[in-house]
Design a protein around this motif. Sequence first.
Motif, short mmCIF file in Angstrom:
data_model
loop_
_atom_site.label_atom_id
_atom_site.label_comp_id
_atom_site.label_asym_id
_atom_site.label_seq_id
_atom_site.Cartn_x
_atom_site.Cartn_y
_atom_site.Cartn_z
N LEU A 130 7.37 0.34 -13.72
CA LEU A 130 8.76 0.34 -14.17
C LEU A 130 9.65 1.20 -13.27
O LEU A 130 10.86 0.93 -13.15
CB LEU A 130 8.85 0.84 -15.61
CG LEU A 130 8.17 -0.03 -16.68
CD1 LEU A 130 8.35 0.57 -18.06
CD2 LEU A 130 8.73 -1.46 -16.65
N ASN A 131 9.07 2.20 -12.63
CA ASN A 131 9.85 3.08 -11.75
C ASN A 131 9.81 2.65 -10.29
O ASN A 131 10.38 3.32 -9.43
CB ASN A 131 9.36 4.53 -11.88
CG ASN A 131 9.68 5.12 -13.24
OD1 ASN A 131 10.68 4.77 -13.85
ND2 ASN A 131 8.82 6.01 -13.73
N ASN A 132 9.12 1.56 -10.02
CA ASN A 132 9.00 1.08 -8.64
C ASN A 132 10.12 0.08 -8.35
O ASN A 132 10.07 -1.07 -8.76
CB ASN A 132 7.63 0.43 -8.41
CG ASN A 132 7.40 0.10 -6.95
OD1 ASN A 132 8.14 -0.67 -6.36
ND2 ASN A 132 6.37 0.69 -6.38
N LYS A 133 11.13 0.56 -7.62
CA LYS A 133 12.30 -0.28 -7.36
C LYS A 133 12.15 -1.11 -6.08
O LYS A 133 12.99 -1.96 -5.80
CB LYS A 133 13.55 0.59 -7.26
CG LYS A 133 13.87 1.32 -8.56
CD LYS A 133 15.12 2.18 -8.42
CE LYS A 133 15.42 2.91 -9.73
NZ LYS A 133 16.62 3.78 -9.61
N GLU A 178 0.83 -1.20 0.00
CA GLU A 178 0.00 0.00 0.00
C GLU A 178 0.86 1.25 0.00
O GLU A 178 0.57 2.23 -0.70
CB GLU A 178 -0.93 0.01 1.22
CG GLU A 178 -2.09 -0.96 1.11
CD GLU A 178 -2.95 -0.96 2.36
OE1 GLU A 178 -2.62 -0.21 3.31
OE2 GLU A 178 -3.95 -1.69 2.40
N ILE A 179 1.94 1.23 0.78
CA ILE A 179 2.82 2.40 0.87
C ILE A 179 3.61 2.60 -0.42
O ILE A 179 3.62 3.69 -0.98
CB ILE A 179 3.78 2.26 2.07
CG1 ILE A 179 2.99 2.36 3.38
CG2 ILE A 179 4.87 3.33 2.03
CD1 ILE A 179 3.80 2.03 4.61
N VAL A 180 4.27 1.55 -0.90
CA VAL A 180 5.16 1.72 -2.06
C VAL A 180 4.39 1.87 -3.37
O VAL A 180 4.95 2.36 -4.36
CB VAL A 180 6.19 0.57 -2.17
CG1 VAL A 180 7.06 0.52 -0.93
CG2 VAL A 180 5.51 -0.76 -2.42
N LEU A 181 3.13 1.45 -3.40
CA LEU A 181 2.31 1.68 -4.59
C LEU A 181 1.47 2.95 -4.45
O LEU A 181 0.57 3.21 -5.23
CB LEU A 181 1.39 0.48 -4.86
CG LEU A 181 2.10 -0.82 -5.26
CD1 LEU A 181 1.08 -1.93 -5.50
CD2 LEU A 181 2.96 -0.63 -6.50
N SER A 182 1.80 3.74 -3.42
CA SER A 182 1.24 5.09 -3.24
C SER A 182 -0.27 5.11 -3.07
O SER A 182 -0.94 6.01 -3.58
CB SER A 182 1.64 5.99 -4.43
OG SER A 182 3.03 5.98 -4.62
N ASN A 186 12.08 -5.41 -10.32
CA ASN A 186 13.43 -5.29 -10.85
C ASN A 186 13.31 -5.21 -12.37
O ASN A 186 12.90 -6.19 -13.01
CB ASN A 186 14.27 -6.50 -10.42
CG ASN A 186 15.75 -6.29 -10.68
OD1 ASN A 186 16.13 -5.54 -11.56
ND2 ASN A 186 16.59 -6.96 -9.91
N VAL A 187 13.66 -4.07 -12.92
CA VAL A 187 13.51 -3.85 -14.36
C VAL A 187 14.88 -3.74 -15.01
O VAL A 187 15.75 -3.00 -14.53
CB VAL A 187 12.71 -2.56 -14.64
CG1 VAL A 187 12.57 -2.33 -16.15
CG2 VAL A 187 11.33 -2.64 -14.00
N SER A 188 15.07 -4.48 -16.10
CA SER A 188 16.30 -4.38 -16.89
C SER A 188 15.95 -3.66 -18.18
O SER A 188 15.26 -4.22 -19.05
CB SER A 188 16.86 -5.77 -17.20
OG SER A 188 17.92 -5.66 -18.14
N PHE A 189 16.39 -2.42 -18.29
CA PHE A 189 16.10 -1.65 -19.50
C PHE A 189 16.97 -2.11 -20.67
O PHE A 189 16.62 -1.91 -21.82
CB PHE A 189 16.30 -0.15 -19.23
CG PHE A 189 15.27 0.41 -18.29
CD1 PHE A 189 13.99 0.71 -18.74
CD2 PHE A 189 15.56 0.62 -16.95
CE1 PHE A 189 13.02 1.21 -17.88
CE2 PHE A 189 14.60 1.12 -16.07
CZ PHE A 189 13.34 1.42 -16.54
#
Length: 233
Positions: free
Chosen positions: A93-96, A24-28, A100-103
């Motif tokens: 994609l910006n939620n670290k 809930e916190i990290v997904l705003s 884990n995103v590999s661009f």
Amino acid sequence: GQILKTDPKEIPSTLTELYSKFTEIVLSRWDSSDLKSQTEYEVLVQVCGSLAKFLLDNSLNVVSVSDFRQIVNSYLTDRNLQIDENDILEKVLNNKEIFNVSFEKNTIKFRHRSFCEFFFANNLLKNKVIEINEEIYNPYWQNSYFFYFGLKKDSEELIDDLKNIAFTDEGLSIHQVMVNSEFMLASYLTPYKKICEILETNLSVASNAVFSIINDVEKLKKIEKEGEEENRE
């Protein structure tokens, strides 16, 4: 830390509650009282659940960003929510903290398998699609169902289903004693009478399995051989 700053009384008392509060916190979820923000959070939870289901059902730990975009698009297309799929994709994609995103490889995965299992359980709960059989005791699935029991909290009807499982694997029928104890801790709002009933059933099923193995010499040798092979691996 954020929970401690706002209200220490809200510290999670179970592992499932910890994951719920964290997501809930990290997904705003609480960043805004705006209706769009709340709707976006619900969409995020749903598409994360769909991603988790796709990964676990197919024994994967990573997918391409384009595949995830397709999951998001498929969810939004069926609903008139007036939410841009690019906004959802960007938030993920910006939620670290969770992903884990590999661009470079253009791939996305959960930072830890437990996040995948938590969102898989959320998907089961939201879509009310669940089959209770001996596979829930398989180490591959058991943590997902632990979270499912934790999200339900009051699992009276699930416990009745647990008592009716027909085991074909002696190992799982013994293993269920330990796993069910975790399920019961997770579903702490379940009437205590039901917990006592499933405990009695657990011990009976496991005892019968143990006696069956002891009385079958060939089966006992096979189990010992499999155990030796697992230790070598």
